[in-house]
Design an enzyme around this catalytic site. Sequence first.
Site, PDB file in Angstrom:
ATOM      1  N   GLU A  90     -42.583  34.494  43.527  1.00 14.79           N
ATOM      2  CA  GLU A  90     -43.886  33.459  42.659  1.00 14.79           C
ATOM      3  C   GLU A  90     -44.398  33.031  43.695  1.00 14.79           C
ATOM      4  OE1 GLU A  90     -41.613  30.891  39.966  1.00 14.79           O
ATOM      5  OE2 GLU A  90     -43.717  30.274  38.989  1.00 14.79           O
ATOM      6  N   GLU A 115     -44.613  18.834  47.245  1.00 15.17           N
ATOM      7  CA  GLU A 115     -43.601  18.272  48.055  1.00 15.17           C
ATOM      8  C   GLU A 115     -42.481  19.240  48.359  1.00 15.17           C
ATOM      9  OE1 GLU A 115     -44.788  16.991  45.229  1.00 15.17           O
ATOM     10  OE2 GLU A 115     -45.938  15.329  46.001  1.00 15.17           O
ATOM     11  N   GLN A 175     -39.889  33.120  32.112  1.00 11.13           N
ATOM     12  CA  GLN A 175     -39.164  32.778  33.162  1.00 11.13           C
ATOM     13  C   GLN A 175     -38.264  31.675  32.567  1.00 11.13           C
ATOM     14  OE1 GLN A 175     -41.307  31.288  36.386  1.00 11.13           O
ATOM     15  NE2 GLN A 175     -39.288  31.307  37.882  1.00 11.13           N
ATOM     16  N   SER A 184     -36.365  26.204  34.492  1.00  6.77           N
ATOM     17  CA  SER A 184     -36.317  24.698  34.633  1.00  6.77           C
ATOM     18  C   SER A 184     -35.681  23.918  33.301  1.00  6.77           C
ATOM     19  CB  SER A 184     -37.979  24.175  34.482  1.00  6.77           C
ATOM     20  OG  SER A 184     -38.674  24.769  35.705  1.00  6.77           O
TER      21      SER A 184
HETATM   22  C1  LIG Z   1     -48.160  25.679  35.072  1.00  2.00           C
HETATM   23  C2  LIG Z   1     -46.790  25.525  35.016  1.00  2.00           C
HETATM   24  C3  LIG Z   1     -46.124  26.621  34.707  1.00  2.00           C
HETATM   25  C4  LIG Z   1     -44.626  26.485  34.545  1.00  2.00           C
HETATM   26  N1  LIG Z   1     -44.200  27.710  34.167  1.00  2.00           N
HETATM   27  C5  LIG Z   1     -42.772  27.520  34.238  1.00  2.00           C
HETATM   28  C6  LIG Z   1     -41.749  28.732  33.623  1.00  2.00           C
HETATM   29  O1  LIG Z   1     -42.590  29.765  33.223  1.00  2.00           O
HETATM   30  N2  LIG Z   1     -40.593  28.729  33.712  1.00  2.00           N
HETATM   31  C7  LIG Z   1     -39.725  27.602  34.399  1.00  2.00           C
HETATM   32  O2  LIG Z   1     -38.651  27.624  34.305  1.00  2.00           O
HETATM   33  N3  LIG Z   1     -40.614  26.576  34.736  1.00  2.00           N
HETATM   34  C8  LIG Z   1     -42.014  26.552  34.780  1.00  2.00           C
HETATM   35  N4  LIG Z   1     -42.497  25.402  35.147  1.00  2.00           N
HETATM   36  C9  LIG Z   1     -41.856  24.238  35.460  1.00  2.00           C
HETATM   37  C10 LIG Z   1     -41.975  23.951  37.007  1.00  2.00           C
HETATM   38  O3  LIG Z   1     -41.198  25.016  37.844  1.00  2.00           O
HETATM   39  C11 LIG Z   1     -41.365  22.633  37.591  1.00  2.00           C
HETATM   40  O4  LIG Z   1     -42.389  21.567  36.760  1.00  2.00           O
HETATM   41  C12 LIG Z   1     -41.605  22.290  38.835  1.00  2.00           C
HETATM   42  O5  LIG Z   1     -40.318  22.931  39.423  1.00  2.00           O
HETATM   43  C13 LIG Z   1     -41.139  20.602  38.983  1.00  2.00           C
HETATM   44  O6  LIG Z   1     -39.782  20.322  38.119  1.00  2.00           O
HETATM   45  P1  LIG Z   1     -39.917  19.100  37.188  1.00  2.00           P
HETATM   46  O7  LIG Z   1     -41.208  19.044  36.433  1.00  2.00           O
HETATM   47  O8  LIG Z   1     -38.587  18.885  36.523  1.00  2.00           O
HETATM   48  O9  LIG Z   1     -40.163  17.703  38.320  1.00  2.00           O
HETATM   49  P2  LIG Z   1     -39.191  16.817  39.034  1.00  2.00           P
HETATM   50  O10 LIG Z   1     -38.457  17.692  39.857  1.00  2.00           O
HETATM   51  O11 LIG Z   1     -38.834  15.761  38.225  1.00  2.00           O
HETATM   52  O12 LIG Z   1     -40.427  16.144  40.245  1.00  2.00           O
HETATM   53  C14 LIG Z   1     -40.904  15.102  40.007  1.00  2.00           C
HETATM   54  C15 LIG Z   1     -41.723  14.641  41.121  1.00  2.00           C
HETATM   55  O13 LIG Z   1     -40.848  14.193  42.127  1.00  2.00           O
HETATM   56  C16 LIG Z   1     -40.903  15.026  43.434  1.00  2.00           C
HETATM   57  N5  LIG Z   1     -39.835  15.425  43.929  1.00  2.00           N
HETATM   58  C17 LIG Z   1     -38.717  15.854  43.288  1.00  2.00           C
HETATM   59  N6  LIG Z   1     -37.683  16.152  44.326  1.00  2.00           N
HETATM   60  C18 LIG Z   1     -38.257  15.784  45.337  1.00  2.00           C
HETATM   61  C19 LIG Z   1     -37.528  15.648  46.696  1.00  2.00           C
HETATM   62  N7  LIG Z   1     -36.598  16.159  47.134  1.00  2.00           N
HETATM   63  N8  LIG Z   1     -38.274  15.353  47.824  1.00  2.00           N
HETATM   64  C20 LIG Z   1     -39.619  14.857  47.643  1.00  2.00           C
HETATM   65  N9  LIG Z   1     -40.216  14.997  46.349  1.00  2.00           N
HETATM   66  C21 LIG Z   1     -39.528  15.445  45.327  1.00  2.00           C
HETATM   67  C22 LIG Z   1     -41.746  16.266  42.973  1.00  2.00           C
HETATM   68  O14 LIG Z   1     -42.663  16.799  44.110  1.00  2.00           O
HETATM   69  C23 LIG Z   1     -42.717  15.730  41.699  1.00  2.00           C
HETATM   70  O15 LIG Z   1     -43.815  15.153  42.421  1.00  2.00           O
HETATM   71  C24 LIG Z   1     -44.078  25.399  35.083  1.00  2.00           C
HETATM   72  C25 LIG Z   1     -44.945  24.202  35.427  1.00  2.00           C
HETATM   73  C26 LIG Z   1     -46.213  24.352  35.231  1.00  2.00           C
HETATM   74  C27 LIG Z   1     -47.030  23.084  35.775  1.00  2.00           C
END
Ligand SMILES: Cc1cc2nc3c(=O)[nH]c(=O)nc-3n(C[C@H](O)[C@H](O)[C@H](O)COP(=O)(O)OP(=O)(O)OC[C@H]3O[C@@H](n4cnc5c(N)ncnc54)[C@H](O)[C@@H]3O)c2cc1C
Length: 379
Positions: free
Chosen positions: A234, A348, A116, A119
């Site tokens: 998902e 969140e 997928q 991100s």
């Molecule tokens: C085990 C695992 C498997 C994954 N597999 C995939 C995959 O196969 N393909 C893929 O594309 N992605 C994958 N991901 C990525 C995952 O979808 C993202 O890590 C997730 O959506 C969070 O994005 P970020 O890491 O950029 O954090 P950010 O979006 O930068 O968030 C950082 C922090 O800020 C908080 N935050 C952000 N915006 C807000 C808001 N508007 N209000 C309140 N709080 C907020 C978040 O809750 C978090 O605590 C995976 C992640 C994990 C942990």
Amino acid sequence: MSDVAGADLSPDAVRAEVDQWIENNWDPELPLARWRELLAGSGWACPTWPADWCGRSLTPELGRIVTTELKRAVVPGPPEGIGMMLVAPVLLEYGSDELKQRFIRRTVTGEVTWCQLFSEPGAGSDLAGLQARATRDGDGWLLTGQKVWSTGAATADFGLLLGRTDWDVPKHQGITAFVLPMRQPGVQVRPLRQMNGHSSFNEVFFDAARIPGEYVIGEPGAGWLVARTTLAHERRLATFPAVPTTATGRAHDPVVRQEVARLIELAWSARWLADRTAAARTAGQRPGAEGSLGKLASSRIARQAARVHSLIAGTAGMLAGPEALLGGTIAEIGVSVPGISIAGGTDEIQRMIIAERILGLPREPDVSAGVPFREVRAG
Ligand SMILES: Cc1cc2nc3c(=O)[nH]c(=O)nc-3n(C[C@H](O)[C@H](O)[C@H](O)COP(=O)(O)OP(=O)(O)OC[C@H]3O[C@@H](n4cnc5c(N)ncnc54)[C@H](O)[C@@H]3O)c2cc1C
């Protein structure tokens, strides 16, 4: 029965038919690939899918009976993972017949594997801010940019990808969903090392990667709909593990008992919630915001389960490595569980969806609403 769409079947009739089919076809000497071909051909691999596409058009409740019978007979089911759980359902809903023809059966048999590609370094929670750029090139598309946290990308044959195809419309409207062939010179995958020692995540870089024109899922510019449906699937898939009813050796410790009771309480309420969601699905409702309730519940359960494990194991549970307690499993669970609160959208973000779409609270202000993406400060 295989050509009966949505027929009025009793659970007992389905149970008897699948049991009979297993008895007639299962042979432990069969290669796995051959067994999975038989499963795909019979419709028992994914019984709730349409009869034309490896399924039997059964209701989710009858589908669960089939899954239970396959498990009870201790025979392999279809492959697990992103292909079956996310990509195939999305292709069934939005893919052209050509895409379905090309990929559905090969996904069910395990001949092709998927990752997928949603991100990006600047687009996780704010997924609609993604910037991987897909531009038209003759009949197809050229892709440039980066994805990250892409589970299984190092071994996948294809990726379910969201790319930005229009920078002059608001951010949700300029996204297109694609099938990306992973094994090509324009795609470079770099594994990332996680704190649990595994390398399931990857960074994926695109440098003029080619996407055939017929690999667009749905319409160009309508990728956000595909993204939302994928995420709803998902989140719907949150699982609720069996919970321990005794704490070996520490069963009389009141603190352990209290925490085990809390875990059981969380797990049962989540199961009832999942049953209610399944009933809604049987009644024809599409996966939606209620998946966020299940997703949030599963991350709370995972955290509580890790807490119970640590309480039972004590300090020995902190040791990693093959010689540690249970081969280091307790320690590994401890460092892996936080990921459940992030994958598929953070806790969140689930709370926000529940607040806005289920409780009807005011929406979070969005300064990018209605603004062409090129003018938005993304990332
Ligand atoms: C085990 C695992 C498997 C994954 N597999 C995939 C995959 O196969 N393909 C893929 O594309 N992605 C994958 N991901 C990525 C995952 O979808 C993202 O890590 C997730 O959506 C969070 O994005 P970020 O890491 O950029 O954090 P950010 O979006 O930068 O968030 C950082 C922090 O800020 C908080 N935050 C952000 N915006 C807000 C808001 N508007 N209000 C309140 N709080 C907020 C978040 O809750 C978090 O605590 C995976 C992640 C994990 C942990």
